[in-house]
Design a protein around this motif. Structure first.
Motif, short mmCIF file in Angstrom:
data_model
loop_
_atom_site.label_atom_id
_atom_site.label_comp_id
_atom_site.label_asym_id
_atom_site.label_seq_id
_atom_site.Cartn_x
_atom_site.Cartn_y
_atom_site.Cartn_z
N ASP A 149 -8.73 27.66 -21.32
CA ASP A 149 -8.73 27.03 -19.94
C ASP A 149 -7.94 25.71 -20.11
O ASP A 149 -7.59 25.05 -19.09
N GLY A 150 -7.80 25.51 -21.44
CA GLY A 150 -7.03 23.92 -21.35
C GLY A 150 -5.52 24.08 -22.06
O GLY A 150 -4.75 23.19 -21.92
N LEU A 151 -5.18 25.34 -21.94
CA LEU A 151 -3.77 25.88 -22.22
C LEU A 151 -2.73 25.35 -21.03
O LEU A 151 -1.58 24.29 -21.18
N PRO A 152 -2.94 25.50 -19.62
CA PRO A 152 -2.30 24.87 -18.77
C PRO A 152 -1.73 23.20 -18.76
O PRO A 152 -0.66 22.75 -18.64
N ALA A 153 -3.00 22.35 -18.98
CA ALA A 153 -2.81 20.90 -19.04
C ALA A 153 -2.00 20.65 -20.21
O ALA A 153 -0.90 19.81 -20.18
N LEU A 154 -2.21 21.36 -21.56
CA LEU A 154 -1.39 20.88 -22.88
C LEU A 154 -0.07 21.42 -22.49
O LEU A 154 0.99 20.62 -22.89
N ASN A 155 0.31 22.48 -22.01
CA ASN A 155 1.57 23.03 -21.50
C ASN A 155 2.31 21.93 -20.69
O ASN A 155 3.47 21.64 -20.91
N ASP A 156 1.86 21.44 -19.71
CA ASP A 156 2.20 20.06 -18.87
C ASP A 156 2.73 19.12 -19.70
O ASP A 156 3.83 18.40 -19.66
N GLU A 157 1.68 18.62 -20.63
CA GLU A 157 2.17 17.44 -21.27
C GLU A 157 3.12 17.70 -22.26
O GLU A 157 3.98 16.83 -22.19
N LEU A 158 3.26 18.89 -22.86
CA LEU A 158 4.39 19.03 -23.95
C LEU A 158 5.87 19.24 -23.01
O LEU A 158 6.75 19.02 -23.37
N LEU A 215 1.06 31.12 -23.88
CA LEU A 215 0.10 32.13 -23.02
C LEU A 215 -1.08 32.42 -23.92
O LEU A 215 -1.14 32.37 -25.09
N THR A 216 -1.81 32.89 -22.99
CA THR A 216 -3.19 32.97 -23.58
C THR A 216 -3.30 34.43 -24.28
O THR A 216 -2.22 35.20 -23.90
#
Length: 376
Positions: free
Chosen positions: A98-107, A122-123
């Motif tokens: 559930d934290g991957l989208p926020a991390l993708n936006d940051e990167l 992707l999960t």
């Protein structure tokens, strides 16, 4: 003839004894040099571990450390001057699905400022944890694509990170990272788990709850070892670093090479023959501990490199001295023995003459007695 044979025998004995003494002394000196080099390698590896603990302490005290703060921290270390073997220092953040989208936006925002398009993570259906590389210093343009790399994508790395997370100990990669083409141009990675400072980590379950990421660094084997060889007291030494700890390859992958570094390897001869036991070389094999892994450092050098010019002639001088001394002692013994024989011969001659004189004197006495009796 006996004197010549005896002199040659003692001369040969002196030559052999002196040669063995010189060889033993040279071998002892070489082993002492090898142990000093082993200590230097251990000290450098330990210094890299200390740097890694400092990086882990940074994120432990401040989990929300920004990329600018991390850049400033690594810049203050001045790794090019103080730690020339370190290639880069990095930090991988542990997140759930559930934290991957926020991390993708940051990167994506950070990489877009440098003109790089980030491929979103992707999960995976078989796991819920991800350890994503978010910071790396120094970060040249050709390594920008490393940001956003999921370290748990490979099964071997995932298991290694899990063991380090549960035990709180550092982990070392068995797979070498190719820095440039050619021999001895690879690096190894060293990682240390990072936990929240406001949560306990005195048990495995507590460490899993407090785990927030993994600090890591990569260091080149050539810079690590080359400086050690440059400070070796004699030139011409060969060093072969071999991985002793058994490595389990991934299914379908070839097992990693055991030889980590070979100072004799060149572009034209990338895989030279391993050092063999030979009467013309000195060899020493010493262990090097690398974060729960064991390396074997094989030092070898031609014997001639350990000898001085005097060492080459000293056995012949010893042989000459032993032979001449034996010849002189044998001549003295022969002289003394000959003098004794001559003295005994003279004594025998004198005794024989004395006995003959006594016999003549007795005969004269007998004649005088007979004459006296005849006169009477």
């Amino acid at each position: 003839l006996a004197g010549v044979v005896l002199s040659l025998a003692f001369g040969a004995g002196g030559y052999v004894a002196t040669s063995q003494a010189i060889e033993s002394d040279a071998q002892t000196r070489f082993r002492a040099m090898a142990r000093a080099a082993q200590t230097m390698i251990d000290a450098r590896v330990k210094s890299y571990s200390d740097v890694l603990r400092g990086v882990a302490g940074l994120f432990r005290s401040e989990p929300d450390t920004s990329a600018a703060q991390f850049h400033q921290y690594v810049g203050e270390l001045d790794i090019k001057r103080h730690f020339p073997g370190i290639v880069n220092i990095n930090y991988a953040r542990a997140v759930r699905a559930d934290g991957l989208p926020a991390l993708n936006d940051e990167l994506q925002k950070r990489l877009a400022r440098r003109g790089v398009v980030h491929t979103p993570l992707l999960t995976a259906p078989d796991r819920d944890t991800y350890t994503v590389l978010v910071y790396m210093e120094p970060l040249p343009p050709n390594l920008l694509d490393r940001l956003g790399l999921d370290l748990e994508a490979r099964g071997t790395t995932r298991r290694s990170l899990a063991v380090a997370r549960d035990t709180g100990s550092s982990s070392a990669s068995g797979t070498r990272i190719a820095l440039r083409p050619g021999p001895n141009q690879s690096a190894l990675a060293l990682r240390l788990p990072v936990y929240r400072s406001d949560l306990p980590n005195d048990s495995m379950q507590a460490r899993r709850l407090a785990y927030i990421g993994s600090a890591g660094l990569g260091f080149g084997l050539a810079p690590l070892v080359a400086g050690v060889l440059d400070e070796f007291p004699v030139k011409g030494v060969r060093l072969v670093l071999t991985e002793v700890t058994a490595l389990a390859p991934e299914p379908g992958e070839a097992p990693p090479r055991a030889v980590l570094y070979d100072s004799l390897a060149t572009r034209t001869q990338p895989n030279p023959a391993p050092p063999q036991a030979d009467e013309a070389i000195f060899a020493a094999s010493l262990p090097v501990e690398f974060n729960q892994r064991v390396w074997r450092a094989d030092f070898s050098i031609p014997k001639s490199a350990m000898y001085t010019r005097f060492d080459l002639y000293y056995p012949w001088l010893a042989a000459l001295a032993a032979g001449m001394s034996t010849a002189l002692l044998y001549a003295l013994f022969q002289t003394l023995a000959s003098s004794r024989r001559n003295a005994l011969r003279m004594a025998e001659d004198m005794t024989r003459e004395l006995r003959a004189s006594q016999t003549k004197l007795q005969a004269s006495h007998e004649k005088l007695r007979l004459l006296a009796a005849h006169a009477e």
